[in-house]
Design a protein around this motif. Structure first.
Motif, short mmCIF file in Angstrom:
data_model
loop_
_atom_site.label_atom_id
_atom_site.label_comp_id
_atom_site.label_asym_id
_atom_site.label_seq_id
_atom_site.Cartn_x
_atom_site.Cartn_y
_atom_site.Cartn_z
N GLY A 63 0.78 -1.23 0.00
CA GLY A 63 0.00 0.00 0.00
C GLY A 63 0.81 1.28 0.00
N GLY A 64 2.11 1.17 -0.24
CA GLY A 64 2.95 2.35 -0.38
C GLY A 64 3.50 2.93 0.90
N ASN A 65 3.27 2.24 2.03
CA ASN A 65 3.80 2.77 3.31
C ASN A 65 4.19 1.65 4.25
OD1 ASN A 65 1.57 2.22 5.43
ND2 ASN A 65 0.43 3.16 3.75
N ARG A 66 4.80 2.04 5.36
CA ARG A 66 5.20 1.10 6.41
C ARG A 66 4.70 1.64 7.77
NH1 ARG A 66 9.81 1.11 7.61
NH2 ARG A 66 10.44 3.13 6.79
N ALA A 67 3.49 2.12 7.77
CA ALA A 67 2.94 2.82 8.93
C ALA A 67 2.47 1.87 10.03
CB ALA A 67 1.77 3.70 8.48
N HIS A 68 2.36 2.42 11.22
CA HIS A 68 1.89 1.69 12.40
C HIS A 68 0.62 0.91 12.11
CE1 HIS A 68 0.29 0.90 16.41
NE2 HIS A 68 -0.80 1.57 16.07
N GLY A 69 0.61 -0.35 12.53
CA GLY A 69 -0.58 -1.18 12.42
C GLY A 69 -0.88 -1.68 11.03
N ARG A 70 -0.01 -1.37 10.07
CA ARG A 70 -0.23 -1.79 8.69
C ARG A 70 0.71 -2.96 8.34
NH1 ARG A 70 -3.09 2.64 6.42
NH2 ARG A 70 -3.85 3.83 8.23
N THR A 92 13.66 -9.50 20.95
CA THR A 92 12.39 -9.50 21.66
C THR A 92 11.44 -8.56 20.96
OG1 THR A 92 13.56 -9.82 23.76
CG2 THR A 92 11.26 -9.10 23.88
N LEU A 93 10.21 -9.04 20.72
CA LEU A 93 9.18 -8.22 20.12
C LEU A 93 8.23 -7.77 21.23
CD1 LEU A 93 8.77 -7.42 17.16
CD2 LEU A 93 7.03 -9.21 16.99
N GLN A 94 8.10 -6.47 21.38
CA GLN A 94 7.24 -5.89 22.41
C GLN A 94 6.01 -5.28 21.73
OE1 GLN A 94 8.56 -2.19 24.35
NE2 GLN A 94 8.17 -3.17 26.33
N SER A 95 4.82 -5.73 22.11
CA SER A 95 3.61 -5.25 21.45
C SER A 95 2.90 -4.22 22.31
CB SER A 95 2.67 -6.40 21.13
OG SER A 95 2.22 -7.02 22.31
N PHE A 96 2.20 -3.32 21.66
CA PHE A 96 1.40 -2.30 22.33
C PHE A 96 0.23 -1.94 21.41
CE2 PHE A 96 4.75 -0.25 19.91
CZ PHE A 96 4.07 0.70 19.17
N THR A 97 -0.71 -1.18 21.90
CA THR A 97 -1.87 -0.77 21.10
C THR A 97 -1.93 0.74 21.02
OG1 THR A 97 -3.10 -2.74 21.77
CG2 THR A 97 -4.37 -0.92 20.84
N SER A 98 -2.18 1.25 19.82
CA SER A 98 -2.37 2.69 19.63
C SER A 98 -3.34 2.90 18.49
CB SER A 98 -1.03 3.37 19.31
OG SER A 98 -1.20 4.75 19.15
N GLY A 99 -4.34 3.72 18.72
CA GLY A 99 -5.33 3.99 17.69
C GLY A 99 -6.10 2.77 17.25
N GLY A 100 -6.25 1.82 18.16
CA GLY A 100 -6.98 0.60 17.84
C GLY A 100 -6.20 -0.40 17.03
N ARG A 101 -4.91 -0.14 16.78
CA ARG A 101 -4.06 -1.05 16.02
C ARG A 101 -2.89 -1.52 16.89
NH1 ARG A 101 -4.53 -0.67 10.21
NH2 ARG A 101 -6.11 0.88 9.59
N THR A 102 -2.44 -2.72 16.64
CA THR A 102 -1.30 -3.26 17.37
C THR A 102 0.00 -2.78 16.75
OG1 THR A 102 -2.55 -5.24 17.98
CG2 THR A 102 -0.15 -5.38 18.15
#
Length: 316
Positions: A63-70, A92-102
Protein backbone atom coordinates in the motif's frame (compact mmCIF):
# COMPACT_ATOMS: atom_id res chain seq x y z
CA UNK A 1 56.40 8.05 41.18
CA UNK A 2 57.70 9.18 44.56
CA UNK A 3 58.75 6.59 47.17
CA UNK A 4 57.98 7.62 50.74
CA UNK A 5 60.46 5.26 52.47
CA UNK A 6 64.10 4.35 51.61
CA UNK A 7 64.51 1.08 49.74
CA UNK A 8 67.78 -0.86 49.90
CA UNK A 9 69.31 -4.20 48.91
CA UNK A 10 67.39 -6.63 46.71
CA UNK A 11 64.24 -4.51 46.94
CA UNK A 12 66.14 -1.53 45.57
CA UNK A 13 67.38 -3.60 42.65
CA UNK A 14 63.88 -4.81 41.92
CA UNK A 15 62.53 -1.28 41.93
CA UNK A 16 65.36 -0.13 39.67
CA UNK A 17 64.59 -2.84 37.11
CA UNK A 18 60.90 -2.03 37.25
CA UNK A 19 61.50 1.68 36.73
CA UNK A 20 63.91 1.03 33.88
CA UNK A 21 61.36 -1.27 32.25
CA UNK A 22 58.63 1.33 32.69
CA UNK A 23 60.67 4.01 30.93
CA UNK A 24 61.76 1.76 28.06
CA UNK A 25 58.55 -0.21 27.42
CA UNK A 26 55.80 1.89 28.96
CA UNK A 27 54.78 -0.85 31.39
CA UNK A 28 56.23 -2.73 34.36
CA UNK A 29 57.34 -6.30 33.68
CA UNK A 30 54.78 -8.75 35.00
CA UNK A 31 52.01 -6.16 35.14
CA UNK A 32 48.83 -6.77 33.18
CA UNK A 33 48.92 -4.90 29.85
CA UNK A 34 46.52 -2.00 29.38
CA UNK A 35 43.34 -3.14 27.62
CA UNK A 36 43.28 -2.47 23.91
CA UNK A 37 40.65 -0.04 22.71
CA UNK A 38 38.79 -1.49 19.74
CA UNK A 39 38.29 0.78 16.76
CA UNK A 40 34.91 1.06 15.11
CA UNK A 41 34.64 -0.46 11.64
CA UNK A 42 33.83 1.50 8.52
CA UNK A 43 30.12 0.95 7.87
CA UNK A 44 29.37 0.05 4.26
CA UNK A 45 26.95 2.59 2.81
CA UNK A 46 26.23 0.02 0.11
CA UNK A 47 24.92 -2.34 2.78
CA UNK A 48 22.90 0.43 4.43
CA UNK A 49 21.35 1.32 1.07
CA UNK A 50 20.53 -2.35 0.46
CA UNK A 51 18.41 -2.27 3.64
CA UNK A 52 16.70 0.87 2.33
CA UNK A 53 15.92 -0.89 -0.94
CA UNK A 54 14.31 -3.71 1.02
CA UNK A 55 12.21 -1.24 3.02
CA UNK A 56 11.15 0.45 -0.22
CA UNK A 57 10.13 -2.89 -1.71
CA UNK A 58 8.16 -3.69 1.43
CA UNK A 59 6.30 -0.38 1.22
CA UNK A 60 5.60 -0.79 -2.49
CA UNK A 61 4.13 -4.24 -1.87
CA UNK A 62 1.98 -3.03 1.03
CA UNK A 63 0.00 0.00 0.00
CA UNK A 64 2.95 2.35 -0.38
CA UNK A 65 3.80 2.77 3.31
CA UNK A 66 5.20 1.10 6.41
CA UNK A 67 2.94 2.82 8.93
CA UNK A 68 1.89 1.69 12.40
CA UNK A 69 -0.58 -1.18 12.42
CA UNK A 70 -0.23 -1.79 8.69
CA UNK A 71 1.16 -4.81 6.84
CA UNK A 72 4.17 -2.80 5.68
CA UNK A 73 5.26 -2.18 9.24
CA UNK A 74 4.94 -5.83 10.20
CA UNK A 75 7.00 -6.82 7.15
CA UNK A 76 9.63 -4.21 8.07
CA UNK A 77 9.93 -5.62 11.60
CA UNK A 78 10.21 -9.15 10.24
CA UNK A 79 12.97 -8.10 7.83
CA UNK A 80 15.07 -6.43 10.53
CA UNK A 81 14.48 -9.21 13.05
CA UNK A 82 15.47 -11.90 10.56
CA UNK A 83 18.83 -10.20 9.97
CA UNK A 84 19.50 -9.86 13.70
CA UNK A 85 18.48 -13.40 14.59
CA UNK A 86 20.77 -14.78 11.91
CA UNK A 87 23.65 -12.69 13.29
CA UNK A 88 23.33 -14.05 16.82
CA UNK A 89 21.36 -11.36 18.63
CA UNK A 90 18.70 -12.13 21.22
CA UNK A 91 15.61 -10.40 19.89
CA UNK A 92 12.39 -9.50 21.66
CA UNK A 93 9.18 -8.22 20.12
CA UNK A 94 7.24 -5.89 22.41
CA UNK A 95 3.61 -5.25 21.45
CA UNK A 96 1.40 -2.30 22.33
CA UNK A 97 -1.87 -0.77 21.10
CA UNK A 98 -2.37 2.69 19.63
CA UNK A 99 -5.33 3.99 17.69
CA UNK A 100 -6.98 0.60 17.84
CA UNK A 101 -4.06 -1.05 16.02
CA UNK A 102 -1.30 -3.26 17.37
CA UNK A 103 2.21 -1.90 17.16
CA UNK A 104 5.61 -3.41 17.86
CA UNK A 105 9.00 -2.47 19.21
CA UNK A 106 11.93 -4.71 18.31
CA UNK A 107 14.70 -5.00 20.91
CA UNK A 108 17.98 -6.76 20.11
CA UNK A 109 20.58 -7.59 22.75
CA UNK A 110 24.15 -8.55 21.90
CA UNK A 111 25.27 -11.28 24.34
CA UNK A 112 27.88 -10.24 26.88
CA UNK A 113 28.99 -7.03 28.50
CA UNK A 114 27.97 -5.57 31.84
CA UNK A 115 24.18 -5.58 31.93
CA UNK A 116 24.34 -3.01 34.73
CA UNK A 117 25.75 -0.57 32.17
CA UNK A 118 23.85 -0.64 28.87
CA UNK A 119 24.49 1.39 25.73
CA UNK A 120 21.43 1.55 23.50
CA UNK A 121 21.13 2.72 19.90
CA UNK A 122 17.71 3.10 18.35
CA UNK A 123 15.53 4.50 15.60
CA UNK A 124 11.87 4.47 14.67
CA UNK A 125 10.95 2.01 11.96
CA UNK A 126 7.45 3.24 11.12
CA UNK A 127 6.60 5.65 8.31
CA UNK A 128 3.67 8.00 7.91
CA UNK A 129 0.73 6.64 5.90
CA UNK A 130 1.48 8.91 2.92
CA UNK A 131 4.76 7.33 1.88
CA UNK A 132 7.49 4.74 2.24
CA UNK A 133 9.45 6.78 4.81
CA UNK A 134 12.90 6.00 3.42
CA UNK A 135 14.66 9.00 4.93
CA UNK A 136 12.10 9.26 7.77
CA UNK A 137 13.13 6.91 9.12
CA UNK A 138 14.42 4.11 6.99
CA UNK A 139 17.77 5.93 7.04
CA UNK A 140 18.22 5.73 10.81
CA UNK A 141 16.77 2.23 10.99
CA UNK A 142 19.10 0.91 8.29
CA UNK A 143 22.16 2.54 9.87
CA UNK A 144 21.36 1.09 13.28
CA UNK A 145 20.77 -2.32 11.71
CA UNK A 146 24.07 -2.27 9.83
CA UNK A 147 25.90 -1.10 12.96
CA UNK A 148 24.41 -4.02 14.89
CA UNK A 149 25.44 -6.42 12.12
CA UNK A 150 28.96 -4.95 12.25
CA UNK A 151 29.07 -5.72 15.97
CA UNK A 152 28.28 -9.34 15.16
CA UNK A 153 30.71 -9.53 12.23
CA UNK A 154 33.54 -8.24 14.44
CA UNK A 155 32.45 -10.46 17.35
CA UNK A 156 32.84 -7.27 19.34
CA UNK A 157 33.06 -7.83 23.10
CA UNK A 158 32.71 -4.44 24.77
CA UNK A 159 32.83 -3.74 28.49
CA UNK A 160 29.24 -2.50 28.46
CA UNK A 161 26.19 -4.39 27.25
CA UNK A 162 24.89 -3.40 23.82
CA UNK A 163 21.20 -3.13 22.98
CA UNK A 164 19.61 -1.98 19.73
CA UNK A 165 16.00 -0.95 19.22
CA UNK A 166 13.53 -0.19 16.44
CA UNK A 167 10.47 1.72 17.64
CA UNK A 168 6.89 1.57 16.45
CA UNK A 169 4.34 4.38 16.17
CA UNK A 170 6.83 7.22 16.53
CA UNK A 171 4.83 9.15 13.97
CA UNK A 172 1.78 9.02 16.26
CA UNK A 173 3.59 10.68 19.17
CA UNK A 174 6.59 8.55 20.19
CA UNK A 175 4.16 5.84 21.26
CA UNK A 176 6.48 2.83 21.02
CA UNK A 177 9.49 4.34 22.75
CA UNK A 178 7.29 5.80 25.51
CA UNK A 179 5.77 2.37 26.03
CA UNK A 180 9.22 0.78 26.32
CA UNK A 181 10.56 3.35 28.79
CA UNK A 182 7.38 3.42 30.88
CA UNK A 183 7.46 -0.36 31.24
CA UNK A 184 11.04 -0.49 32.50
CA UNK A 185 11.53 -0.85 36.22
CA UNK A 186 13.38 2.03 37.86
CA UNK A 187 16.37 -0.30 38.30
CA UNK A 188 16.44 -1.21 34.60
CA UNK A 189 16.16 2.44 33.57
CA UNK A 190 19.14 3.21 35.78
CA UNK A 191 21.14 0.49 34.02
CA UNK A 192 20.98 2.35 30.69
CA UNK A 193 24.09 4.52 30.65
CA UNK A 194 23.29 6.07 27.30
CA UNK A 195 20.67 6.05 24.54
CA UNK A 196 21.67 7.11 21.00
CA UNK A 197 18.92 8.14 18.58
CA UNK A 198 19.12 8.21 14.78
CA UNK A 199 16.22 9.85 12.97
CA UNK A 200 16.47 11.20 9.40
CA UNK A 201 20.21 10.90 8.79
CA UNK A 202 20.20 10.91 4.98
CA UNK A 203 18.32 14.09 4.06
CA UNK A 204 18.93 15.07 0.40
CA UNK A 205 19.93 18.67 1.23
CA UNK A 206 21.65 17.72 4.47
CA UNK A 207 22.88 19.50 7.52
CA UNK A 208 24.96 17.80 10.19
CA UNK A 209 23.19 18.24 13.49
CA UNK A 210 24.23 16.77 16.86
CA UNK A 211 21.97 16.53 19.91
CA UNK A 212 23.30 18.55 22.87
CA UNK A 213 21.38 16.75 25.64
CA UNK A 214 24.37 14.98 27.22
CA UNK A 215 27.88 16.48 27.02
CA UNK A 216 29.77 13.18 26.80
CA UNK A 217 27.63 11.76 24.02
CA UNK A 218 27.55 15.11 22.22
CA UNK A 219 31.35 15.35 22.31
CA UNK A 220 31.73 11.79 21.05
CA UNK A 221 29.78 12.64 17.90
CA UNK A 222 31.56 15.99 17.52
CA UNK A 223 34.92 14.23 17.76
CA UNK A 224 33.97 11.92 14.92
CA UNK A 225 32.89 14.71 12.60
CA UNK A 226 35.91 16.85 13.51
CA UNK A 227 38.07 13.88 12.56
CA UNK A 228 36.65 13.84 9.04
CA UNK A 229 36.66 17.62 8.72
CA UNK A 230 32.88 18.14 8.77
CA UNK A 231 31.44 21.02 10.81
CA UNK A 232 28.39 20.35 12.97
CA UNK A 233 25.63 22.40 14.54
CA UNK A 234 23.46 21.77 17.57
CA UNK A 235 20.19 20.06 16.67
CA UNK A 236 17.10 22.13 17.50
CA UNK A 237 14.43 21.25 14.91
CA UNK A 238 13.67 17.86 16.41
CA UNK A 239 13.94 18.72 20.12
CA UNK A 240 11.46 16.53 21.96
CA UNK A 241 10.07 15.20 18.69
CA UNK A 242 11.88 11.88 18.39
CA UNK A 243 12.43 8.73 20.44
CA UNK A 244 15.20 10.11 22.65
CA UNK A 245 12.63 12.26 24.46
CA UNK A 246 11.07 9.53 26.67
CA UNK A 247 14.56 8.36 27.70
CA UNK A 248 15.62 11.90 28.56
CA UNK A 249 12.45 12.42 30.60
CA UNK A 250 13.31 9.26 32.54
CA UNK A 251 16.78 10.55 33.37
CA UNK A 252 18.74 8.52 30.83
CA UNK A 253 21.65 10.34 29.12
CA UNK A 254 20.74 10.75 25.44
CA UNK A 255 22.29 11.92 22.21
CA UNK A 256 21.91 11.47 18.49
CA UNK A 257 22.20 12.71 14.93
CA UNK A 258 19.89 14.40 12.43
CA UNK A 259 20.25 15.90 8.94
CA UNK A 260 17.19 18.16 8.90
CA UNK A 261 13.53 17.99 7.95
CA UNK A 262 11.23 20.81 6.81
CA UNK A 263 13.34 23.77 7.89
CA UNK A 264 15.23 25.57 5.12
CA UNK A 265 18.98 25.59 4.71
CA UNK A 266 20.56 29.01 5.09
CA UNK A 267 23.29 30.56 2.98
CA UNK A 268 25.69 30.20 5.91
CA UNK A 269 24.88 26.49 6.12
CA UNK A 270 25.43 26.09 2.39
CA UNK A 271 28.87 27.70 2.82
CA UNK A 272 29.55 25.12 5.52
CA UNK A 273 28.05 21.99 3.98
CA UNK A 274 27.12 22.63 0.36
CA UNK A 275 23.64 22.07 -0.97
CA UNK A 276 20.88 24.52 -1.87
CA UNK A 277 20.11 27.68 0.08
CA UNK A 278 16.45 28.47 0.78
CA UNK A 279 15.40 24.86 0.24
CA UNK A 280 14.24 22.43 2.91
CA UNK A 281 16.75 19.92 4.21
CA UNK A 282 14.19 17.31 3.12
CA UNK A 283 11.57 18.51 0.61
CA UNK A 284 9.88 15.11 0.79
CA UNK A 285 9.39 15.14 4.57
CA UNK A 286 6.20 13.19 5.41
CA UNK A 287 5.20 12.89 1.75
CA UNK A 288 4.95 10.28 -0.99
CA UNK A 289 8.29 11.25 -2.55
CA UNK A 290 10.24 10.02 0.51
CA UNK A 291 11.60 7.09 -1.47
CA UNK A 292 15.06 5.65 -2.13
CA UNK A 293 15.71 8.61 -4.46
CA UNK A 294 15.29 10.96 -1.47
CA UNK A 295 18.65 10.14 0.13
CA UNK A 296 22.07 11.81 0.22
CA UNK A 297 24.56 8.95 0.03
CA UNK A 298 27.26 11.18 1.50
CA UNK A 299 25.18 12.12 4.54
CA UNK A 300 24.01 8.54 5.00
CA UNK A 301 27.58 7.27 4.85
CA UNK A 302 28.98 9.83 7.29
CA UNK A 303 26.19 9.40 9.81
CA UNK A 304 26.28 5.61 9.66
CA UNK A 305 30.01 5.69 10.39
CA UNK A 306 29.39 8.20 13.19
CA UNK A 307 26.78 5.88 14.69
CA UNK A 308 29.23 2.98 14.78
CA UNK A 309 31.98 5.23 16.15
CA UNK A 310 29.76 6.31 19.05
CA UNK A 311 28.62 2.76 19.80
CA UNK A 312 32.22 1.55 19.97
CA UNK A 313 33.58 4.54 21.89
CA UNK A 314 30.84 4.66 24.50
CA UNK A 315 30.70 0.92 25.18
CA UNK A 316 34.34 0.28 26.18
Amino acid sequence: MKLSVPVTGRAAATVAVAVATLFTTGSIAGAAPAPKVAAAPDISVTNVKAHLSQLQSIATANGGNRAHGRAGYTASINYVRGKLDAAGFTTTLQSFTSGGRTGYNLIADWPGGDTNSVIMAGSHLDSVTSGAGINDNGSGSAAVLETALAVAAADYQPTKHLRFAWWGAEELGLVGSKYYVNNLSSANRARISGYLNFDMIGSPNPGYFVYDDDPTIEQTFKDYFAGIGVATEIETEGDGRSDHAPFKSAGVPVGGLFTGASRTKTAAQVAKWGGTSGQAFDRCYHSSCDTTSNISDTALNRNSDAAAYAVWELSQ
